[in-house]
Structures are given as C-alpha cells and as structure tokens.
Scaffold this motif. Structure first.
Motif, PDB file in Angstrom:
ATOM      1  N   ASP A  22      -8.687   0.336  13.659  1.00  0.00           N
ATOM      2  CA  ASP A  22      -7.987  -0.933  13.857  1.00  0.00           C
ATOM      3  C   ASP A  22      -7.958  -1.723  12.555  1.00  0.00           C
ATOM      4  O   ASP A  22      -8.918  -1.723  11.785  1.00  0.00           O
ATOM      5  CB  ASP A  22      -8.687  -1.767  14.936  1.00  0.00           C
ATOM      6  CG  ASP A  22      -8.426  -1.235  16.339  1.00  0.00           C
ATOM      7  OD1 ASP A  22      -7.566  -0.343  16.467  1.00  0.00           O
ATOM      8  OD2 ASP A  22      -9.088  -1.696  17.288  1.00  0.00           O
ATOM      9  N   ARG A  23      -6.846  -2.396  12.318  1.00  0.00           N
ATOM     10  CA  ARG A  23      -6.601  -3.236  11.141  1.00  0.00           C
ATOM     11  C   ARG A  23      -6.414  -2.416   9.864  1.00  0.00           C
ATOM     12  O   ARG A  23      -6.347  -2.983   8.781  1.00  0.00           O
ATOM     13  CB  ARG A  23      -7.697  -4.297  10.947  1.00  0.00           C
ATOM     14  CG  ARG A  23      -7.791  -5.289  12.104  1.00  0.00           C
ATOM     15  CD  ARG A  23      -8.540  -6.549  11.716  1.00  0.00           C
ATOM     16  NE  ARG A  23      -9.922  -6.324  11.411  1.00  0.00           N
ATOM     17  CZ  ARG A  23     -10.915  -6.382  12.283  1.00  0.00           C
ATOM     18  NH1 ARG A  23     -10.656  -6.638  13.556  1.00  0.00           N
ATOM     19  NH2 ARG A  23     -12.156  -6.171  11.908  1.00  0.00           N
ATOM     20  N   GLY A  25      -3.609  -0.415   8.568  1.00  0.00           N
ATOM     21  CA  GLY A  25      -2.248   0.089   8.622  1.00  0.00           C
ATOM     22  C   GLY A  25      -1.943   0.887   7.364  1.00  0.00           C
ATOM     23  O   GLY A  25      -2.819   1.120   6.525  1.00  0.00           O
ATOM     24  N   THR A  28      -2.946  -0.984   4.022  1.00  0.00           N
ATOM     25  CA  THR A  28      -4.399  -1.043   3.836  1.00  0.00           C
ATOM     26  C   THR A  28      -4.969   0.346   3.551  1.00  0.00           C
ATOM     27  O   THR A  28      -5.843   0.504   2.693  1.00  0.00           O
ATOM     28  CB  THR A  28      -5.057  -1.642   5.085  1.00  0.00           C
ATOM     29  OG1 THR A  28      -4.455  -2.906   5.366  1.00  0.00           O
ATOM     30  CG2 THR A  28      -6.549  -1.838   4.877  1.00  0.00           C
ATOM     31  N   SER A 349      -7.841  -8.595   4.893  1.00  0.00           N
ATOM     32  CA  SER A 349      -7.088  -7.866   5.928  1.00  0.00           C
ATOM     33  C   SER A 349      -8.024  -7.089   6.841  1.00  0.00           C
ATOM     34  O   SER A 349      -7.813  -7.029   8.052  1.00  0.00           O
ATOM     35  CB  SER A 349      -6.067  -6.927   5.272  1.00  0.00           C
ATOM     36  OG  SER A 349      -6.688  -5.802   4.695  1.00  0.00           O
ATOM     37  N   GLY A 352      -9.454  -9.135   9.458  1.00  0.00           N
ATOM     38  CA  GLY A 352      -8.502  -9.688  10.411  1.00  0.00           C
ATOM     39  C   GLY A 352      -7.966 -11.042  10.021  1.00  0.00           C
ATOM     40  O   GLY A 352      -7.376 -11.745  10.842  1.00  0.00           O
ATOM     41  N   ALA A 354      -5.846 -11.514   7.231  1.00  0.00           N
ATOM     42  CA  ALA A 354      -4.601 -11.360   6.476  1.00  0.00           C
ATOM     43  C   ALA A 354      -3.909 -10.089   6.951  1.00  0.00           C
ATOM     44  O   ALA A 354      -4.556  -9.183   7.477  1.00  0.00           O
ATOM     45  CB  ALA A 354      -4.872 -11.288   4.976  1.00  0.00           C
ATOM     46  N   THR A 355      -2.593 -10.051   6.760  1.00  0.00           N
ATOM     47  CA  THR A 355      -1.818  -8.856   7.067  1.00  0.00           C
ATOM     48  C   THR A 355      -1.118  -8.396   5.804  1.00  0.00           C
ATOM     49  O   THR A 355      -0.332  -9.132   5.211  1.00  0.00           O
ATOM     50  CB  THR A 355      -0.767  -9.163   8.166  1.00  0.00           C
ATOM     51  OG1 THR A 355      -1.440  -9.593   9.344  1.00  0.00           O
ATOM     52  CG2 THR A 355       0.053  -7.912   8.470  1.00  0.00           C
ATOM     53  N   LEU A 357       1.598  -6.289   3.905  1.00  0.00           N
ATOM     54  CA  LEU A 357       2.935  -5.815   4.261  1.00  0.00           C
ATOM     55  C   LEU A 357       3.506  -4.969   3.128  1.00  0.00           C
ATOM     56  O   LEU A 357       3.080  -5.084   1.972  1.00  0.00           O
ATOM     57  CB  LEU A 357       3.852  -7.019   4.523  1.00  0.00           C
ATOM     58  CG  LEU A 357       3.368  -7.995   5.607  1.00  0.00           C
ATOM     59  CD1 LEU A 357       4.175  -9.279   5.561  1.00  0.00           C
ATOM     60  CD2 LEU A 357       3.476  -7.342   6.977  1.00  0.00           C
ATOM     61  N   VAL A 362       2.102 -10.377   1.664  1.00  0.00           N
ATOM     62  CA  VAL A 362       0.936 -10.613   2.506  1.00  0.00           C
ATOM     63  C   VAL A 362       1.172 -11.872   3.316  1.00  0.00           C
ATOM     64  O   VAL A 362       1.858 -12.805   2.877  1.00  0.00           O
ATOM     65  CB  VAL A 362      -0.359 -10.748   1.648  1.00  0.00           C
ATOM     66  CG1 VAL A 362      -0.264 -11.931   0.705  1.00  0.00           C
ATOM     67  CG2 VAL A 362      -1.590 -10.841   2.515  1.00  0.00           C
ATOM     68  N   SER A 363       0.622 -11.913   4.536  1.00  0.00           N
ATOM     69  CA  SER A 363       0.752 -13.097   5.392  1.00  0.00           C
ATOM     70  C   SER A 363      -0.531 -13.249   6.184  1.00  0.00           C
ATOM     71  O   SER A 363      -1.403 -12.388   6.179  1.00  0.00           O
ATOM     72  CB  SER A 363       1.952 -12.972   6.330  1.00  0.00           C
ATOM     73  OG  SER A 363       1.699 -11.961   7.293  1.00  0.00           O
TER      74      SER A 363
END
Length: 364
Positions: A22-23, A25, A28, A349, A352, A354-355, A357, A362-363
C-alpha cells in the motif's frame, strides 16, 4: 549491446512484494529502486522511512501472500515480468514511470515487436467495428501487433481482425479476469494465439480505478494509438491523451458529425491528431525515424543525503496542496537541492502525507 544480467529470484520476489505494498505506486516504486538500488534494500528501509515521514507502521504484504500470487499465476500458465527483467518491453520501460510488474498469459514476445493500439467505443456502430476489424487485419499483415483492451465494440473488433497475425489484450483485472463475459471466446483465442497482459494480481476483478492504469499500458506498449469511435468523455480519449503525454502518435478515424461517437475522433483531429483512413496513413507517419524519450541525465536522488533533515521534511510538507505541483518548484521554494527534496517527498508519500504523480508532480 551487452545482455542484461538476470535479476536474482529473491530480488524479483522482492519487487513483486514492494509493488503490492500500500502507498507504493509506480512513481514511488521507481524512486525507491533509484534510491536504494534494489527492492530488497528498499523493503528493509521502509519502516524507518515511514516513521521519518510521520507515519506509523507499514502495510508490506507478508511473503506468504506473494507466494500465493505466484502460485496462482503458475497454475494459470502465466509469466511474471518485473521492472529490470531483460524481456520487460522496451517501449513500456520508457514510460514515466513504467508499471512495476506485469503478468502475461500467452506469447509475451509479441510485446517486443512494433505495436500499435486500436481503441474506441464499447457501443460501436457496425461501420465502426468493420473499420476497426479491417484496419487491424491490415496492420497485422504489415507486421504490426495490435494492442487493445478486450472491451466490447471497437476493442473486440480490433482483436478479432489481428488475431491471425498477433494481438495483445491488456486487462484491468488479473490476467484471468474475463471481462466482459461475452468476450470469453475471444479471450481464450487471444490467450492461445496472442497475449493477455495485466498489471493487477492474478485473481483480481477489475474495478473502475483499474482502467486508467490499463489504458496507460495500452498506449505505453504502442508506437501509436488509433481511435476509431469515441464520445467526448470516454476511456478511449484518456488513452489518446496518455499516448500524447508518452510521446506516441495519436491517430483518429474521422466520422459523421451526426453521430456522437464521431465527436471524440473529430475533436482529436482538431487538436492535431493524424487523420487515419487506412494503413497508408499509419505507415506514412511511422516512416520517419523516432526514438524513445531519454531518461533524465541525473537520477532524482543524485547527491541526496541518506537521511533528510526532519525540519526540511516538514517545510516541504507545508508547501503541498491538493493541486499537483512540480517537484522542482518545491525545491526552489525551500532552497534545497532537487535530490534532497525528492527524498523528502518519497518519505512523505510512504507515510501517506503526499501523492507522487507522473511527470515529477506531487500533491497532498
């Protein structure tokens, strides 16, 4: 070119395990490999990275879960391909970032040949299906492998037209997830004569969130994407947009303005897509030599410290918003090297917060 040394089986296992965490992707995953050099080392570092990023615990799947996935794939007769394998498709490896792992059922060597995607509406007209089937047959006879998504309508017609010469079906669920069920016979034929590919674990059933990932693989495997029929808000236009972002050619078959299924291709043509009325248009576009995008000259973690200062990490976190922001912009705002900021964003990230992309964005 020097042949790439095969990855040790322990590292291939670790890459599948890291990809199923998880987390973690595709962005990452790629950054963890860049930073630590191997999935085995990245997995060892995960608990500390998450703690430093402000998270608690981690969701690394137990080894038994990964063993079960591999056993399920083996029973099915499918192959596991991970990033770094010698036969990982070159076109897909050039995508930013590529899928960490793939499962393949059938003749995976087809993905190494020149591929082109043919996609379009699920509720397609008879004329649209005839065009997709005939064009795919011509493409196959000219040496191209046709890639599509095994959906109803245009996708199914494209696969059927290219079946004798080679076709690749990319699924949203696992390679054993026959969807829609009425394409079961076509699925069986492709598994026997062509190739079925998926990023999802074996046994997974497709969900809405899986189809953008599937579309990204369809365009990523291909030199170009041909849209036959599509409404303005459709997965086919998402595939076309992804293809353009990946530096692929986008082709569109024009249609009547009276048919809403022609609005998608016609809109693509207004924005610079290549008009496609037959094989000649595709061959003309491909006649000029094209090269894949080169990777950045410096990896994102070049000269980055092993441990990011916690104060800087919180400074970076405070600059994040729901709107995707370029990583370079955050580095300028905090006055830190891009490698250091990339390392901080990676830790955020994993916690959990930051995401990450594609495209260096990044968001929150």
């Amino acid at each position: 070119m020097t042949a790439r040394a095969p990855l040790p089986e322990t590292e291939r296992f670790a890459r599948l395990r890291l990809a199923r965490t998880d987390r973690v992707g595709p962005v990452t995953f790629r950054q963890l490999l860049d930073r630590f050099g191997s999935a085995e080392r990245a997995i060892e570092a995960l608990p500390d990275l998450i703690r430093r990023g402000g998270g608690h615990g981690h969701d690394l799947p137990p080894g038994s879960v990964i063993e079960a996935e591999i056993e399920a794939g083996t029973r099915l007769g499918a192959r596991l391909i991970v990033q770094g394998d010698a036969d990982y498709p070159e076109m897909l490896a050039a995508v930013d970032p590529p899928p960490p792992v793939l499962w393949a059922l059938g003749a995976f060597a087809l993905t190494a040949r020149p591929c082109i995607a043919v996609v379009g509406a699920r509720i397609a007209s008879a004329g649209g299906q005839r065009i997709a089937r005939g064009l795919s047959q011509q493409l196959g006879e000219a040496g191209h492998v046709v890639v599509s998504g095994l959906a109803r309508g245009i996708d199914g017609a494209a696969h059927a037209g290219a079946l004798p010469t080679g076709t690749v079906a990319v699924l949203g669920g696992g390679v054993d997830d026959v969807y829609p069920p009425d394409n079961a016979d076509l699925y069986r034929q492709i598994a026997e004569q062509g190739c079925v590919v998926s990023e999802s674990r074996v046994g997974a059933r497709a969900q809405a969130k899986d189809f953008p990932r599937r579309n990204r693989i369809i365009s990523g495997l291909s030199r170009g994407v041909i849209v036959v029929e599509a409404e303005l808000r459709s997965g086919s236009l998402i595939t076309a947009r992804l293809a353009a972002e990946q530096g692929r050619d986008v082709f569109a078959v024009p249609g009547s303005p009276l048919d809403p299924r022609s609005r998608g291709p016609n809109e693509l043509l207004r924005h610079g897509a290549i008009l496609c009325e037959g094989l000649e248009d595709v061959e003309r576009a491909f006649s000029s030599l094209r090269t894949l995008r080169e990777p950045p000259a410096d990896p994102p973690f070049a000269n980055a410290p092993e441990d990011v200062d916690v104060a800087l990490l919180e400074q970076v976190a405070a600059l994040l918003s729901p709107t995707p922001t370029p990583r370079d912009e955050i580095a300028r705002a905090v006055g830190a090297p891009i490698g250091t900021v990339a390392a901080a964003l990676l830790e955020l990230s994993l916690a959990g917060r930051a995401t990450l992309l594609p495209g260096g964005l990044v968001s929150l």
